[in-house]
Design an enzyme around this catalytic site. Structure first.
Site, short mmCIF file in Angstrom:
data_model
loop_
_atom_site.label_atom_id
_atom_site.label_comp_id
_atom_site.label_asym_id
_atom_site.label_seq_id
_atom_site.Cartn_x
_atom_site.Cartn_y
_atom_site.Cartn_z
N GLU A 114 0.84 -1.20 0.00
CA GLU A 114 0.00 0.00 0.00
C GLU A 114 0.87 1.25 0.00
O GLU A 114 2.00 1.20 0.45
CB GLU A 114 -0.83 0.05 1.29
CG GLU A 114 -1.63 -1.17 1.56
CD GLU A 114 -2.20 -1.17 2.98
OE1 GLU A 114 -2.11 -0.15 3.67
OE2 GLU A 114 -2.72 -2.22 3.37
N LYS A 116 2.45 4.50 1.44
CA LYS A 116 2.68 5.03 2.78
C LYS A 116 2.35 6.51 2.73
O LYS A 116 3.04 7.29 2.09
CB LYS A 116 4.13 4.82 3.20
CG LYS A 116 4.40 5.33 4.59
CD LYS A 116 5.77 4.91 5.08
CE LYS A 116 5.92 5.13 6.56
NZ LYS A 116 5.67 6.50 7.00
N ASP A 118 1.95 10.30 3.78
CA ASP A 118 2.76 11.19 4.59
C ASP A 118 1.87 12.21 5.29
O ASP A 118 1.74 13.35 4.85
CB ASP A 118 3.78 11.89 3.68
CG ASP A 118 4.93 12.44 4.47
OD1 ASP A 118 5.05 12.09 5.66
OD2 ASP A 118 5.72 13.20 3.90
N TYR A 225 -6.65 2.83 6.69
CA TYR A 225 -5.94 1.68 6.15
C TYR A 225 -5.64 0.56 7.13
O TYR A 225 -5.03 -0.43 6.78
CB TYR A 225 -4.62 2.11 5.52
CG TYR A 225 -3.79 3.01 6.43
CD1 TYR A 225 -3.29 2.54 7.63
CD2 TYR A 225 -3.54 4.33 6.09
CE1 TYR A 225 -2.57 3.34 8.47
CE2 TYR A 225 -2.80 5.15 6.92
CZ TYR A 225 -2.32 4.65 8.11
OH TYR A 225 -1.61 5.45 8.94
N LYS A 313 11.04 2.95 2.04
CA LYS A 313 11.08 4.38 1.73
C LYS A 313 11.70 4.60 0.37
O LYS A 313 12.81 4.11 0.10
CB LYS A 313 11.91 5.13 2.78
CG LYS A 313 11.29 5.12 4.15
CD LYS A 313 10.21 6.19 4.26
CE LYS A 313 10.04 6.62 5.69
NZ LYS A 313 10.35 7.97 5.97
N CYS A 411 31.63 40.72 6.80
CA CYS A 411 30.23 40.29 6.77
C CYS A 411 29.54 40.96 5.58
O CYS A 411 29.61 42.18 5.44
CB CYS A 411 29.54 40.66 8.08
SG CYS A 411 27.75 40.43 8.00
N CYS A 414 26.74 43.61 7.24
CA CYS A 414 27.10 44.82 7.99
C CYS A 414 28.52 45.28 7.70
O CYS A 414 28.92 46.35 8.15
CB CYS A 414 26.93 44.57 9.50
SG CYS A 414 28.14 43.43 10.19
N CYS A 435 29.96 36.29 11.67
CA CYS A 435 29.98 37.75 11.81
C CYS A 435 30.07 38.07 13.29
O CYS A 435 29.29 37.58 14.09
CB CYS A 435 28.72 38.35 11.20
SG CYS A 435 28.40 40.04 11.72
N CYS A 440 24.67 43.37 14.01
CA CYS A 440 24.51 43.22 12.56
C CYS A 440 23.02 43.11 12.22
O CYS A 440 22.27 42.42 12.91
CB CYS A 440 25.26 41.97 12.12
SG CYS A 440 24.92 41.46 10.43
#
Ligand code: IVH
Length: 733
Positions: A114, A116, A118, A225, A313, A411, A414, A435, A440
């Site tokens: 069947e 699966k 999600d 199911y 899977k 950075c 900044c 940074c 910043c």
């Protein structure tokens, strides 16, 4: 690996897996892909198998994820709801079949295959054909009662057609269709709200809303199911169940296969992979189930999952496209992360033009260069990632990526200094550029967005765009400055451009103001987490919040100083040990001095551990202690505290108030007639008492149930008072 190393690693993995469980099941906001999660969990299971001495009943490998949230009534399932084991390749799937042939002593086995789905698991109870309850999986034995919310699902019949059993638990999955998900997100985009990440999490988040009128506004769907408790037993196989479900008028899977043997099952798994993208629900795998219920019973189950079913899977979807550029993003902690700017490409139902590159080391390791043809992957829910490049097709002259050079040594937001720091990554500790400027703009916006996020203060309506705008206009420096922004200012905030204005609006602004006011009354643990104190994550914040009355006590915490003191003593004990090989004593006199000092250290440690540090969990370690104390002593930390004071925000810790059991220590042993152990412990803690593992003279009560063991003998020997559940309840009253 030594046992000590293994133990450290096991504890780390347990915390990590538990955090991801929490994010996925309770928060419906996973941060890693299912695959990455499974890898983590497998390494944990492997280590636990290698070092059985560290087995623990509460390890995440031994229980199903907990989806329960506050505000719902808890209900017990008549039959436990289990999870499924995952497999990722044909060999593992065939091994499942081999196990069953041995167990059942036949290789003539029929299976169903069947999709699966999600979504999130739900159990429906029908009595005499009427729907009376819908419950989440919860901890497996009991879950949240979500009946009111499930009743908003239009396609679900309240009454089964035809003859129905007296009582039946029917299990299935709640999901959101791609179309509904897109409709919702279009609505949110129009309102300038943060977009939802994917249908699965949106469905999970929706079903956990307390207001079913809100749930009704988002169309959820359901598919059934599987069977739980059923009385009388009217179904003998999974195929028969599928037919019954249809006959009862319930929504069922679009297609399933009934097959003989594992070869046919494997073929069906392949067919499903071709079809599944046309289904209304997301599918990330196939479920292979032994068809015959009698055989299912013989095969049985572990605590967590049945031996008669397994999930296979599918590999995540991938696509190829061109890497146009690598840009640099600055997060709330200042870490510079590379982002792949891609030629737009279609992948898993959406168009992708950006993907994560994780970090610089990863780019080097995968040899990814600007201009390359790259393969990207979308593992179900999370942000797409760049998997690999194709160096053989590379254009001449493509340069290796150098992050430091790419940002010109500063950075990119900044212009401030950047420094090399160690960071935790999925593949262990890595290095990154950070940074150094706390003020910043990118860090400020990141912190503000986080402050308002659902896991923090849940000030809904303030997403990334609004956060960035408020910081850009200098309306907010530190997150709490949000309280000074006027309703009118918010309402007229332009999130678009001068040419194409997009105003935040009166309605959104009003909602935001209401949400920020509501956040005032949240407890210390939430505020602490929301303020982005370095090293203080959700569970650490919770533990700190339980042990301090307010910010004032926390910033001058005796407990945290004791944690540091203990660490220093342990360190001294180790390096100044009389027989240390690393740091040997010069002569006998020094050895003697060290011996004497060790006695003192032991005594000091015992005093700490039995005193102020008793019951302090591993979340509150020396790194957290140092970082918390330092942060609130630093300029930015003090600035925050002053601001909170001005705003009259003084969130209370969740310290146990004095109760009937204040100052009393309990030891539990045996099985109580009606109360579960955790329940009893909860009651003791809530009444101000403590629970300890071993009986000593200091124990106030031993709460004993059936089959109590040696603790009971010990209690009698020491003259400690022994009580049963009835007396316990009496005392509580
Ligand atoms: S049967 C005893 N069939 O996957 C196991 N589960 O990862 C009963 N799921 O908790 C589950 N599609 O929520 C079964 N066709 C399907 C499924 C399915 C999705 C979910 C279910 C389960 C989880 C395990």
């Amino acid at each position: 690996m030594t046992p000590a190393e293994a133990y450290t690693k096991i504890s780390m993995l347990r915390t990590e897996v538990a955090q991801h469980d929490e994010l996925y099941y309770r928060g419906a906001r996973p941060e890693i892909s299912d695959f990455e999660y499974d890898v983590l969990k497998h390494s944990l299971a492997d280590l636990e198998a290698q070092f059985p001495q560290f087995a623990a009943a509460d390890s995440p490998t031994q229980r199903v994820g907990d989806d329960r949230v506050q505000g719902f009534k808890e209900v017990a399932h008549r039959q436990k709801m289990l999870s499924l084991d995952n497999t990722y390749n044909e060999t593992e799937l065939r091994a499942f079949h081999t196990r069953l042939t041995k167990l059942l002593e036949t290789d003539d086995l029929r299976y169903t295959v069947e999709p699966k789905i999600d979504g999130l698991a739900v159990s429906l109870t029908y009595e005499d054909g009427r729907l009376i309850r819908a419950v989440t999986r919860g901890k497996g034995d009991r879950g949240d009662d979500i009946t009111a919310n499930v009743l908003t699902i239009a396609s679900l019949p309240r009454q089964l057609s035809g003859a129905a059993p007296r009582v039946v638990e029917i299990r299935g999955e709640i999901y959101m269709t791609q179309a509904e998900f897109e409709r919702l997100n279009a609505e949110r985009a129009a309102a300038g709200e943060e977009l939802y990440a994917n249908p699965r999490n949106t469905a999970a988040g929706t079903i956990k809303q307390l207001d079913s009128a809100e749930v009704a506004k988002r169309k959820l769907s359901i598919v059934l199911y599987s069977l739980g408790y059923c009385e009388p037993e009217v179904v003998r196989s999974q195929t028969e169940l599928q037919e019954k479900l249809s006959a009862w008028g319930l929504p069922v899977v679009e297609k399933y296969w009934t097959v003989r043997g594992i070869d046919e099952a494997w073929a069906a798994v392949g067919e499903l992979d071709q079809l599944r993208r046309t289904f209304a629900y997301g599918t990330d795998g196939a479920v292979v189930k032994l068809n015959d219920f009698e055989q299912q019973r013989t095969a049985g189950a572990t605590d967590k999952s049945p031996r008669w079913a397994i999930a296979y899977k599918y590999k995540p979807d991938t696509a190829r496209t061109r890497l146009r550029a690598i840009t640099i993003q600055v997060g709330k902690t200042g870490i510079l992360s590379p982002v792949a700017e891609l030629e737009p490409v279609h992948l898993s139902l959406s168009t992708i033009s950006r993907a994560t590159l994780h970090n610089e080391d990863e780019i080097r390791r995968k040899d990814i260069r600007v201009g390359d043809l790259v393969e990207i992957e979308r593992a179900g829910e999370v942000i797409p990632a760049v998997l690999r490049s194709f160096p053989e097709e590379r254009m001449a002259g493509a340069q290796e990526f150098d992050l430091f050079a790419a940002v010109g040594g500063n950075c990119p937001v900044c212009g401030g200094k950047i420094a090399r720091v160690d960071v935790d990554t999925e593949s262990g500790v890595g290095a990154a550029w950070k940074c150094q400027n706390y003020d910043c703009r990118a860090q400020r916006a990141g912190r503000l967005g986080f402050f308002c996020s659902r896991r923090a203060l849940a000030i809904d309506g303030l997403g990334e765009t609004v956060a960035a705008k408020l910081v850009e206009l200098d309306l907010v420096r530190d997150p709490p400055d949000l309280y000074d922004v006027l309703l009118e200012t918010l309402a007229t905030l332009n999130l678009g451009t001068a040419e194409e204005p997009r105003v935040f609006g009166e309605k959104n602004a009003t909602k935001l103001v209401a949400a920020r006011e509501a956040a005032r009354s949240l407890p210390l643990e939430k505020w602490l987490f929301a303020l982005s104190v370095p090293d203080v994550g959700e569970s650490t914040a919770r533990e700190l919040g339980r042990r301090h009355r307010n910010f004032a006590q926390l910033t001058d915490s005796k407990l945290l100083r004791a944690v540091l003191q203990r660490a220093a003593l342990e360190d001294e004990k180790e390096t100044q040990s009389p027989n240390s090989k690393k740091n040997p004593a010069k002569d006998d006199a020094e050895k003697e001095r060290r011996k004497a000092r060790r006695v003192e250290i032991e005594a000091e440690l015992a005093m700490l551990n039995d005193g102020i540090l008793r019951g302090v969990p591993s979340e509150i370690g020396p790194a957290v202690a140092a970082s918390t104390l330092e942060f609130f002593a630093s300029e930015p930390g003090r600035r925050l505290l002053v601001k909170l004071k001005t705003l009259d925000i003084d969130p209370p810790g969740t310290v146990m108030e004095a109760g009937v059991f204040t100052g009393k220590t309990f030891v539990l042993t045996g099985t109580l007639p009606t109360m579960r152990r955790e329940e009893a412990e909860q009651k003791i803690l809530a009444a101000g008492g403590k629970v300890s593992g071993g009986v000593s003279k200091k124990t106030s009560f031993v709460l004993a149930g059936a089959e109590a063991g040696s603790k009971l003998d010990k209690a009698r020997e020491l003259g400690v008072r022994v009580i049963d559940e009835a007396e316990f309840s009496q005392l509580l009253r």
